[in-house]
Design an enzyme around this catalytic site. Structure first.
Site, PDB file in Angstrom:
ATOM      1  N   GLY A  46      42.512  30.885  43.106  1.00 41.02           N
ATOM      2  CA  GLY A  46      42.757  32.214  43.544  1.00 41.02           C
ATOM      3  C   GLY A  46      41.895  32.876  44.598  1.00 41.02           C
ATOM      4  O   GLY A  46      41.293  32.093  45.253  1.00 41.02           O
ATOM      5  N   ASP A  63      38.744  33.357  43.789  1.00 37.84           N
ATOM      6  CA  ASP A  63      37.496  32.682  43.387  1.00 37.84           C
ATOM      7  C   ASP A  63      37.562  31.174  44.407  1.00 37.84           C
ATOM      8  O   ASP A  63      36.561  31.158  45.275  1.00 37.84           O
ATOM      9  CB  ASP A  63      37.487  31.978  41.940  1.00 37.84           C
ATOM     10  CG  ASP A  63      36.058  31.624  41.519  1.00 37.84           C
ATOM     11  OD1 ASP A  63      35.253  31.773  42.118  1.00 37.84           O
ATOM     12  OD2 ASP A  63      36.283  31.094  40.451  1.00 37.84           O
ATOM     13  N   ASP A 111      42.538  39.703  53.631  1.00 40.12           N
ATOM     14  CA  ASP A 111      41.681  38.636  52.607  1.00 40.12           C
ATOM     15  C   ASP A 111      40.288  39.028  52.366  1.00 40.12           C
ATOM     16  O   ASP A 111      39.432  39.384  53.472  1.00 40.12           O
ATOM     17  CB  ASP A 111      41.547  37.393  53.790  1.00 40.12           C
ATOM     18  CG  ASP A 111      40.816  36.212  53.017  1.00 40.12           C
ATOM     19  OD1 ASP A 111      40.126  36.316  52.005  1.00 40.12           O
ATOM     20  OD2 ASP A 111      40.855  35.161  53.647  1.00 40.12           O
ATOM     21  N   ILE A 112      39.929  39.094  51.259  1.00 41.42           N
ATOM     22  CA  ILE A 112      38.398  39.656  50.831  1.00 41.42           C
ATOM     23  C   ILE A 112      37.455  38.941  51.697  1.00 41.42           C
ATOM     24  O   ILE A 112      36.333  39.526  51.981  1.00 41.42           O
ATOM     25  CB  ILE A 112      38.442  39.733  49.412  1.00 41.42           C
ATOM     26  CG1 ILE A 112      37.163  40.739  48.974  1.00 41.42           C
ATOM     27  CG2 ILE A 112      38.018  38.471  48.715  1.00 41.42           C
ATOM     28  CD1 ILE A 112      37.163  41.410  47.536  1.00 41.42           C
TER      29      ILE A 112
HETATM   30  P1  ADP Z   1      42.199  36.398  37.949  1.00 40.65           P
HETATM   31  O1  ADP Z   1      41.884  34.995  37.528  1.00 40.65           O
HETATM   32  O2  ADP Z   1      41.302  37.272  37.494  1.00 40.65           O
HETATM   33  O3  ADP Z   1      43.446  36.887  37.539  1.00 40.65           O
HETATM   34  P2  ADP Z   1      42.872  35.587  40.726  1.00 40.65           P
HETATM   35  O4  ADP Z   1      42.122  35.039  41.767  1.00 40.65           O
HETATM   36  O5  ADP Z   1      44.195  34.555  40.137  1.00 40.65           O
HETATM   37  O6  ADP Z   1      42.111  36.096  39.604  1.00 40.65           O
HETATM   38  O7  ADP Z   1      43.720  37.122  41.407  1.00 40.65           O
HETATM   39  C1  ADP Z   1      43.184  38.127  41.448  1.00 40.65           C
HETATM   40  C2  ADP Z   1      43.944  38.724  42.708  1.00 40.65           C
HETATM   41  O8  ADP Z   1      43.413  38.517  43.492  1.00 40.65           O
HETATM   42  C3  ADP Z   1      45.446  38.554  42.766  1.00 40.65           C
HETATM   43  O9  ADP Z   1      45.943  40.014  42.833  1.00 40.65           O
HETATM   44  C4  ADP Z   1      45.452  37.778  43.891  1.00 40.65           C
HETATM   45  O10 ADP Z   1      46.459  38.291  44.856  1.00 40.65           O
HETATM   46  C5  ADP Z   1      44.354  38.096  44.697  1.00 40.65           C
HETATM   47  N1  ADP Z   1      43.970  37.278  45.866  1.00 40.65           N
HETATM   48  C6  ADP Z   1      43.892  35.993  45.812  1.00 40.65           C
HETATM   49  N2  ADP Z   1      43.149  35.450  46.968  1.00 40.65           N
HETATM   50  C7  ADP Z   1      42.673  36.643  47.644  1.00 40.65           C
HETATM   51  C8  ADP Z   1      41.884  36.820  48.851  1.00 40.65           C
HETATM   52  N3  ADP Z   1      41.608  35.849  49.393  1.00 40.65           N
HETATM   53  N4  ADP Z   1      41.483  38.131  48.886  1.00 40.65           N
HETATM   54  C9  ADP Z   1      41.962  39.173  48.384  1.00 40.65           C
HETATM   55  N5  ADP Z   1      42.508  39.159  47.062  1.00 40.65           N
HETATM   56  C10 ADP Z   1      43.103  37.864  46.877  1.00 40.65           C
END
Ligand code: ADP
Length: 279
Positions: free
Chosen positions: A37, A39, A15-16
């Site tokens: 997501g 964000d 998890d980022i």
């Molecule tokens: P976008 O709208 O740019 O496509 P998203 O948030 O829908 O952005 O997804 C971007 C990537 O982030 C996806 O590959 C998703 O699996 C990943 N992602 C979602 N939540 C997290 C998190 N908490 N930590 C790391 N990566 C994440």
């Protein structure tokens, strides 16, 4: 040069919002006012002050980036960048995605950021094909780090095993690593010995860098770091296997919520080696 840069790049599953780096990158939308997501996860973890600061930024264009503080996150800064929505690939999506990585790095450097974590921008709701996006991410970050020494670690954070393998493949491709270098059998035996020594040194250097990164990201100290690096480097046949070994270790640290000083136990090392050499 490519080798030294490879050691400044790592891939972790997780998890980022939990990354202990100077800055994390947010895949935001043009309003910068939060969405789902990654964000949504970043806003939830950072708390309401982040939204407050974002409101004052007046949005952000696709391919651009803006920076805020990290508030309740372990990271000091959040770099908000807006990835392109996938539209079939003929609307400049590749270049816009590369621009997100470049602009994020430039902005982070302007705040003296040394360690930075990226999600896979545009690959969720925005529908960018995952492997293509990952290759662009790895290429762009590698190119930037080659030119600019100030970032010491760039971490690609991925949410699933499929993405994780794609990052490793992309890193191997960008580092120009041939899966099985041809032509070796024509060389003298002495050359082969020297090659083996060089290969060990390169893999050992990569593992040392990734272990240091694991220590920095999780705020831990691996007591048997040297012996561990040596064992892993001897077992790993190539860079991909070496990355698999350190990734397995990283997952173990996350799952077991390891803190402080830790001696990696022998049975865990045996399990990592099993994972590492699995085809
Ligand atoms: P976008 O709208 O740019 O496509 P998203 O948030 O829908 O952005 O997804 C971007 C990537 O982030 C996806 O590959 C998703 O699996 C990943 N992602 C979602 N939540 C997290 C998190 N908490 N930590 C790391 N990566 C994440």
């Amino acid at each position: 040069m490519a080798d030294a840069v490879t050691n400044r790049i790592s891939v972790v599953e997780g998890d980022i919002t939990q990354q202990h780096v100077d800055a994390i990158v947010n895949a935001a939308n043009t309003t910068l006012l939060g969405s789902g997501g990654v964000d949504g996860a970043i806003h939830r973890a950072a708390g309401p002050d982040l939204l407050e600061e974002c409101r004052a930024l007046g949005g952000c264009q696709t391919g651009e980036a803006k920076i805020t503080k990290g508030y309740r996150l372990p990271a000091r800064y959040v770099v908000h960048t807006v990835g392109p929505v996938w539209n079939g690939g003929r609307k400049g999506e590749d270049e816009l995605l590369a621009s997100c990585y470049r602009k994020s790095l430039e902005l982070a450097e302007s705040q003296e950021v040394k360690t930075i974590a990226f999600p896979a921008i545009s690959t969720g709701a925005y529908g960018f094909p995952l492997a293509r996006a990952i290759l662009i991410a790895v290429k762009t970050v590698t190119e930037h780090l080659t030119r600019s020494p100030s970032i010491t670690q760039a971490v690609f954070v991925c949410h699933n095993d499929r993405a994780f393998r794609m990052y490793l493949d992309a890193l191997a491709e960008v580092a120009g690593e041939p899966a099985n270098a041809p032509g070796k059998r024509e060389r003298e035996a002495g050359d082969a010995d020297r090659d083996r020594g060089d290969a060990y040194a390169a893999i050992r250097e990569q593992i040392d860098g990734q272990l240091k990164m694991i220590e920095a990201v999780h705020g831990i100290r691996i007591v048997n770091c040297d012996a561990l690096a040596d064992t892993l480097a001897r077992a790993a046949g190539d860079r991909t296997q070496a990355s698999r070994a350190t990734a397995a270790l990283n997952s173990w640290v996350v799952i077991n919520n390891i803190r402080g000083e830790i001696e990696i136990p022998d049975d865990m090392i045996a399990r990592i080696l099993e994972q590492t050499t699995k085809k």
